[in-house]
Design an enzyme around this catalytic site. Structure first.
Site, PDB file in Angstrom:
ATOM      1  N   GLN A 183       0.848  -1.182   0.000  1.00 26.69           N
ATOM      2  CA  GLN A 183       0.000   0.000   0.000  1.00 26.69           C
ATOM      3  C   GLN A 183       0.891   1.243   0.000  1.00 26.69           C
ATOM      4  O   GLN A 183       1.785   1.367   0.837  1.00 26.69           O
ATOM      5  CB  GLN A 183      -0.907  -0.007   1.231  1.00 26.69           C
ATOM      6  CG  GLN A 183      -1.893  -1.165   1.271  1.00 26.69           C
ATOM      7  CD  GLN A 183      -3.038  -0.998   0.288  1.00 26.69           C
ATOM      8  OE1 GLN A 183      -3.225   0.062  -0.305  1.00 26.69           O
ATOM      9  NE2 GLN A 183      -3.811  -2.061   0.110  1.00 26.69           N
ATOM     10  N   TYR A 211      -6.952 -12.992  -2.117  1.00 23.99           N
ATOM     11  CA  TYR A 211      -6.024 -11.922  -2.526  1.00 23.99           C
ATOM     12  C   TYR A 211      -5.277 -11.353  -1.310  1.00 23.99           C
ATOM     13  O   TYR A 211      -5.258 -10.139  -1.079  1.00 23.99           O
ATOM     14  CB  TYR A 211      -6.763 -10.763  -3.221  1.00 23.99           C
ATOM     15  CG  TYR A 211      -7.921 -11.134  -4.115  1.00 23.99           C
ATOM     16  CD1 TYR A 211      -7.719 -11.471  -5.461  1.00 23.99           C
ATOM     17  CD2 TYR A 211      -9.229 -11.114  -3.639  1.00 23.99           C
ATOM     18  CE1 TYR A 211      -8.794 -11.780  -6.288  1.00 23.99           C
ATOM     19  CE2 TYR A 211     -10.307 -11.426  -4.454  1.00 23.99           C
ATOM     20  CZ  TYR A 211     -10.087 -11.759  -5.779  1.00 23.99           C
ATOM     21  OH  TYR A 211     -11.158 -12.071  -6.589  1.00 23.99           O
ATOM     22  N   ASN A 216      -1.068  -8.099   4.625  1.00 26.06           N
ATOM     23  CA  ASN A 216      -1.381  -6.773   5.165  1.00 26.06           C
ATOM     24  C   ASN A 216      -2.592  -6.823   6.103  1.00 26.06           C
ATOM     25  O   ASN A 216      -2.527  -6.367   7.247  1.00 26.06           O
ATOM     26  CB  ASN A 216      -1.637  -5.809   3.999  1.00 26.06           C
ATOM     27  CG  ASN A 216      -1.846  -4.375   4.428  1.00 26.06           C
ATOM     28  OD1 ASN A 216      -1.081  -3.840   5.214  1.00 26.06           O
ATOM     29  ND2 ASN A 216      -2.897  -3.749   3.918  1.00 26.06           N
ATOM     30  N   GLU A 232      -3.305 -16.485  -2.145  1.00 28.37           N
ATOM     31  CA  GLU A 232      -2.592 -15.461  -2.915  1.00 28.37           C
ATOM     32  C   GLU A 232      -1.870 -16.185  -4.041  1.00 28.37           C
ATOM     33  O   GLU A 232      -1.357 -17.292  -3.844  1.00 28.37           O
ATOM     34  CB  GLU A 232      -1.605 -14.705  -2.022  1.00 28.37           C
ATOM     35  CG  GLU A 232      -0.629 -13.798  -2.745  1.00 28.37           C
ATOM     36  CD  GLU A 232      -1.317 -12.721  -3.561  1.00 28.37           C
ATOM     37  OE1 GLU A 232      -0.914 -12.546  -4.735  1.00 28.37           O
ATOM     38  OE2 GLU A 232      -2.255 -12.077  -3.050  1.00 28.37           O
ATOM     39  N   ASP A 292      -9.932  -8.355  -1.083  1.00 29.20           N
ATOM     40  CA  ASP A 292      -9.278  -7.104  -1.478  1.00 29.20           C
ATOM     41  C   ASP A 292      -8.774  -7.309  -2.904  1.00 29.20           C
ATOM     42  O   ASP A 292      -7.575  -7.458  -3.141  1.00 29.20           O
ATOM     43  CB  ASP A 292      -8.127  -6.793  -0.513  1.00 29.20           C
ATOM     44  CG  ASP A 292      -7.436  -5.471  -0.838  1.00 29.20           C
ATOM     45  OD1 ASP A 292      -7.965  -4.702  -1.656  1.00 29.20           O
ATOM     46  OD2 ASP A 292      -6.352  -5.219  -0.281  1.00 29.20           O
ATOM     47  N   CYS A 317     -10.209  -0.917  -4.537  1.00 23.77           N
ATOM     48  CA  CYS A 317      -9.491   0.238  -5.068  1.00 23.77           C
ATOM     49  C   CYS A 317     -10.208   0.811  -6.292  1.00 23.77           C
ATOM     50  O   CYS A 317      -9.680   1.705  -6.954  1.00 23.77           O
ATOM     51  CB  CYS A 317      -8.048  -0.121  -5.411  1.00 23.77           C
ATOM     52  SG  CYS A 317      -7.886  -1.428  -6.637  1.00 23.77           S
ATOM     53  N   GLU A 351      -9.795   4.445  -2.230  1.00 22.94           N
ATOM     54  CA  GLU A 351      -9.982   3.100  -1.687  1.00 22.94           C
ATOM     55  C   GLU A 351     -11.266   3.150  -0.870  1.00 22.94           C
ATOM     56  O   GLU A 351     -11.566   4.153  -0.212  1.00 22.94           O
ATOM     57  CB  GLU A 351      -8.800   2.729  -0.788  1.00 22.94           C
ATOM     58  CG  GLU A 351      -8.585   1.256  -0.597  1.00 22.94           C
ATOM     59  CD  GLU A 351      -7.556   0.675  -1.564  1.00 22.94           C
ATOM     60  OE1 GLU A 351      -7.315  -0.541  -1.464  1.00 22.94           O
ATOM     61  OE2 GLU A 351      -7.011   1.417  -2.393  1.00 22.94           O
TER      62      GLU A 351
END
Length: 359
Positions: A183, A211, A216, A232, A292, A317, A351
């Site tokens: 980020q 994802y 994070n 992921e 995400d 996003c 976001e």
């Protein structure tokens, strides 16, 4: 350079209006709004180098004109650390042919915690003269240096920086590798993590995360549930996430290198995956899913998969694809929380986050 706080407030209100309008068909509550610092908020920056007046300069290009460089001496939206390093690095390459010869791109990666790394990209092989100069540069600037040329990467120091973020009263440590997604706005990222932590709440069941990147969100959200199955597809991000889980002693997460589409196939018993060997999917009692996704949003099959869960915590996003995904889910889920995170001030990007709960 000074930034106009009134102009920023007006731009942020425009973003709030845009998000509010996109989510109005779904009876969304008023979004919580998390603003950004006006300057020095961006923790990473990438510059091309442009030769003019007999020397190389930092340069960027506008979206509309890829031929005319914008020469840059300072970059006020970037972190103070990047702005400190920019003239020091420029002075170093100006004083060293070994560092400057066929250098065409420079990348900075910094953290709120004060860590920094510089990547130097070349149109030539890296030799012993470059190595000696880069070792001195690393020591002089107190940063890791990575040299890149075609098919080769040389690391002096570490190939990652370490970030520390406070979420839910605990400090989490994150390894952020060179070349992997992180980020860009650390201050707003911390606000986003705390919002997601609060939105999920304390639960006694399990969480599916799609994802997950470098972990994070995984790290703080794992402290709210019994256990997590996270997926992921990027190997670099998977390795960073595994390191971050170990570093933070988070031991209730199983991480699998699968795309969201592949996991959907696995959960639907469409086909088995060797990467799921030894993992009993039926042992999970999933009450919530966290997503995400990239700018394109969730594909229809993955979106349909999330419908199975009582709670869908969604960070986006791209508010347009968020709205499109919510439209697919609106008959079974309603928006109970909504937020806007100004990750990208001075641009139209934003976001956003929603919590969808079963009707």
């Amino acid at each position: 350079m000074t930034f106009d706080s009134q102009a920023y407030a007006a731009q942020l209100e425009d973003k709030v209006t845009r998000l509010r309008d996109l989510l109005a068909p779904f009876d969304a509550p008023e979004p919580a709004v998390f603003d950004s610092p006006l300057q020095n908020f961006r923790l990473r920056a990438e510059f091309r180098l442009w030769r003019e007046g007999g020397e190389r300069h930092y340069a960027m290009f506008s979206q509309d004109d890829k031929r005319t460089p914008i020469l840059i001496e300072e970059f006020p939206i970037a972190s103070l650390r990047i702005n400190q390093l920019m003239p020091q690095l420029k002075a170093a390459w100006q004083a060293s042919a070994a560092l400057s010869h066929k250098l065409f791109q420079v990348e900075f990666l910094t953290t709120l915690a004060g860590d920094a790394m510089i990547t130097l990209c070349y149109h030539r092989p890296l030799d012993e003269h470059w190595h000696a100069a880069a070792i001195k540069l690393s020591a002089d600037l107190g940063v890791s240096i990575i040299g890149r040329s075609k098919g080769k990467r040389e690391v002096l120091g570490l190939d990652y920086v370490v970030e520390k973020l406070d979420v839910g009263g605990r400090t989490f440590s994150y390894r952020q590798p060179e070349g992997a997604f992180t980020q860009p706005n650390g201050t707003v990222n911390q606000k986003m993590l705390n919002w997601a932590y609060e939105a999920l709440g304390d639960r006694s069941d399990d969480l599916l995360e799609l994802y997950c990147g470098n972990g994070n969100f995984t790290l703080p959200l794992a402290t709210r549930v019994r256990k997590v199955l996270a997926t992921e597809i990027s190997k670099t991000s998977v390795n960073a996430a595994l390191s971050n889980l170990a570093e933070n002693a988070v031991d209730n997460v199983t991480l699998v290198r699968l795309s969201a589409e592949e996991l959907t196939e696995a959960l639907n018993d469409v086909r088995p995956f060797r990467r799921l060997h030894g993992i009993d999917l039926k042992s999970y009692e999933f009450g919530s899913v966290f997503v995400d996704p990239p700018r394109a949003g969730m594909d229809p099959d993955t979106c349909e998969l999330t419908r199975r869960f009582d709670n869908i915590l969604y960070i986006s996003c791209n508010p347009e694809t968020l709205a499109a995904n919510i439209a697919q889910l609106h008959d079974t889920h309603r928006i109970t929380r909504c937020a806007l995170f100004d990750q990208f001030p001075w641009t139209h990007h934003m976001e956003s986050g929603v919590l969808l709960t079963r009707r």
